[in-house]
Design a protein around this motif. Structure first.
Motif, short mmCIF file in Angstrom:
data_model
loop_
_atom_site.label_atom_id
_atom_site.label_comp_id
_atom_site.label_asym_id
_atom_site.label_seq_id
_atom_site.Cartn_x
_atom_site.Cartn_y
_atom_site.Cartn_z
N LEU A 116 0.86 -1.20 0.00
CA LEU A 116 0.00 0.00 0.00
C LEU A 116 0.89 1.24 0.00
CD1 LEU A 116 -2.75 -1.21 2.48
CD2 LEU A 116 -2.77 -1.26 -0.03
N THR A 117 1.57 1.44 -1.11
CA THR A 117 2.56 2.51 -1.22
C THR A 117 1.89 3.87 -1.34
OG1 THR A 117 2.63 1.72 -3.50
CG2 THR A 117 4.50 1.21 -2.13
N ARG A 118 2.25 4.74 -0.43
CA ARG A 118 1.77 6.12 -0.45
C ARG A 118 2.82 7.00 0.18
NH1 ARG A 118 -0.51 9.63 3.00
NH2 ARG A 118 -1.45 11.38 1.95
N PRO A 119 3.33 8.03 -0.49
CA PRO A 119 2.92 8.49 -1.83
C PRO A 119 3.15 7.43 -2.90
CG PRO A 119 4.98 9.56 -1.14
CD PRO A 119 4.43 8.85 0.05
N PRO A 120 2.35 7.54 -3.98
CA PRO A 120 2.48 6.58 -5.08
C PRO A 120 3.77 6.84 -5.86
CG PRO A 120 0.89 8.26 -5.66
CD PRO A 120 1.32 8.53 -4.25
N GLY A 121 4.00 6.07 -6.95
CA GLY A 121 5.31 6.18 -7.56
C GLY A 121 5.40 6.27 -9.07
N HIS A 122 4.37 5.88 -9.82
CA HIS A 122 4.60 5.62 -11.24
C HIS A 122 4.80 6.86 -12.10
CE1 HIS A 122 0.20 5.73 -12.96
NE2 HIS A 122 0.31 6.56 -11.95
N HIS A 123 4.57 8.06 -11.56
CA HIS A 123 4.90 9.28 -12.31
C HIS A 123 6.31 9.79 -12.00
CE1 HIS A 123 0.89 9.58 -13.86
NE2 HIS A 123 0.33 9.76 -12.66
N ALA A 124 6.98 9.17 -11.04
CA ALA A 124 8.33 9.64 -10.67
C ALA A 124 9.35 9.13 -11.68
CB ALA A 124 8.68 9.16 -9.26
N GLU A 125 9.99 10.05 -12.38
CA GLU A 125 10.99 9.72 -13.39
C GLU A 125 12.36 9.59 -12.71
OE1 GLU A 125 10.67 12.89 -16.24
OE2 GLU A 125 8.62 12.32 -16.81
N GLU A 167 8.03 4.29 -17.36
CA GLU A 167 8.52 4.22 -18.74
C GLU A 167 9.90 4.89 -18.85
OE1 GLU A 167 6.21 4.99 -22.70
OE2 GLU A 167 7.00 6.90 -22.00
N ASP A 168 10.06 6.02 -18.21
CA ASP A 168 11.33 6.74 -18.26
C ASP A 168 12.47 5.91 -17.68
OD1 ASP A 168 12.94 9.26 -18.56
OD2 ASP A 168 13.01 9.09 -16.38
#
Ligand SMILES: [Zn+2]
Length: 312
Positions: A116-125, A167-168
């Motif tokens: 239950l990861t928060r803050p989330p992560g997938h926008h972090a480059e 993706e990055d």
């Protein structure tokens, strides 16, 4: 008897508090934990904090130091990616619990689980926090899995937004396949367009979908696009970026997935993992902002994860 499934949460998740007007409120994890309490799934409270060295598997050293320097203070990465005094601790804890989960899955101590990861992560480059995300938890988990001997990794991103950060991070890595279903035209807009690598051996497969898609469209994409590419990639572990913001009730997304549909999506992921990699499956919380929808959808996911498939 060993647990088949477990849910990890950092001891520090509540420390990330950037105000009641921000969509990423602590109540999102509380909603998930209510679902865990109603299920038969074991909850593990993780005290681990990711180290600067571990974060360096994914992020550049200057970026990591810039975030760590904000510990204990208010900071704004951009107009919506905010750090309160406890946010860096929470981000280190989220990354730490993602590492704990994937290590247990890769070592075979559990078969599948959710962090239950928060803050989330997938926008972090690699070099930039954005979109509420500080460190890229799922990317870190992929690197941890590789260090434990998993050669090929598959990441399936089901959040309604494109996981531009993931993706990055893996753009140049042939051993990490990223398949990302998302709503066209939402944040981050400039990424996630159709037409990237489809060779099935690493690379990024963004699948932008029109607003208004429901489970029929999601399953068509998963079965006709994602499944054959996953089979060719032959992953040793499957990681899922689990967002609940494609729920019909979510205020940020425009998709039409119903609560029980998240159980269907999780069931597809379980089937893929059983077919390809001994069941090894780890999920990481990303978005989802309608609390009732998050709680009920989390319950549907846990129900699917608890179903014992035929392990060969
Ligand atoms: Zn999202």
């Amino acid at each position: 008897m060993k647990d088949l499934v477990a849910v990890w949460v950092s001891a520090h998740w509540q420390e990330h508090d950037i105000g009641p007007d921000h969509p990423d409120i602590p109540g999102r994890v509380e909603a998930c934990l209510r679902a865990v309490a109603l299920s038969k799934v074991r909850q593990v409270q993780a005290t681990r904090l990711a180290t600067a060295d571990e974060l360096g598997w994914v992020h550049g050293p200057e970026f990591v130091q810039r975030i760590l320097a904000s510990r204990g203070t208010w900071d704004a990465i951009d107009h919506e990616t905010l750090l309160g005094p406890g946010s860096v601790l929470a981000a280190l804890g989220a990354a730490g619990c993602a590492l704990d989960l994937v290590e247990q899955v890769v070592r075979g101590e559990i078969v599948r689980g959710v962090a239950l990861t928060r803050p989330p992560g997938h926008h972090a480059e690699r070099e930039r926090a954005s979109g509420y995300c500080i460190f890229n938890n799922v990317a870190l988990a992929a690197r941890a899995a590789q260090r434990l001997g998993a050669r090929r990794i598959a990441i399936v991103d089901l959040d309604v937004h494109h996981g531009n950060g993931t993706e990055d991070v893996f753009r140049e890595d042939p051993e990490v396949l990223v398949i990302d279903l998302h709503q066209r035209g939402l944040f981050p807009e400039e990424t996630g367009k159709w037409g990237a690598s489809l060779d099935g051996f690493g690379g990024s497969v963004p699948v932008p979908l029109a607003a208004g898609c429901g489970i029929r469209e999601y399953l068509t994409v998963l079965e006709e696009v994602a499944t054959p590419i996953l089979r060719r990639h032959a992953p040793d572990v499957i990681l899922v970026s689990l967002g609940f913001d494609a729920h019909v009730g979510d205020p940020l997304g425009g998709m039409k997935l119903e609560t029980e549909d998240f159980g269907v999506l999780a069931g597809w992921a379980v089937d893929m993992a059983e077919e390809m990699c001994g069941g090894r499956l780890a999920m990481f919380l990303e978005g989802g902002y309608a609390l009732e929808a998050v709680e009920e959808s989390m319950g549907a996911v846990l129900g699917a994860l608890l179903v014992t498939r035929q392990v060969p």
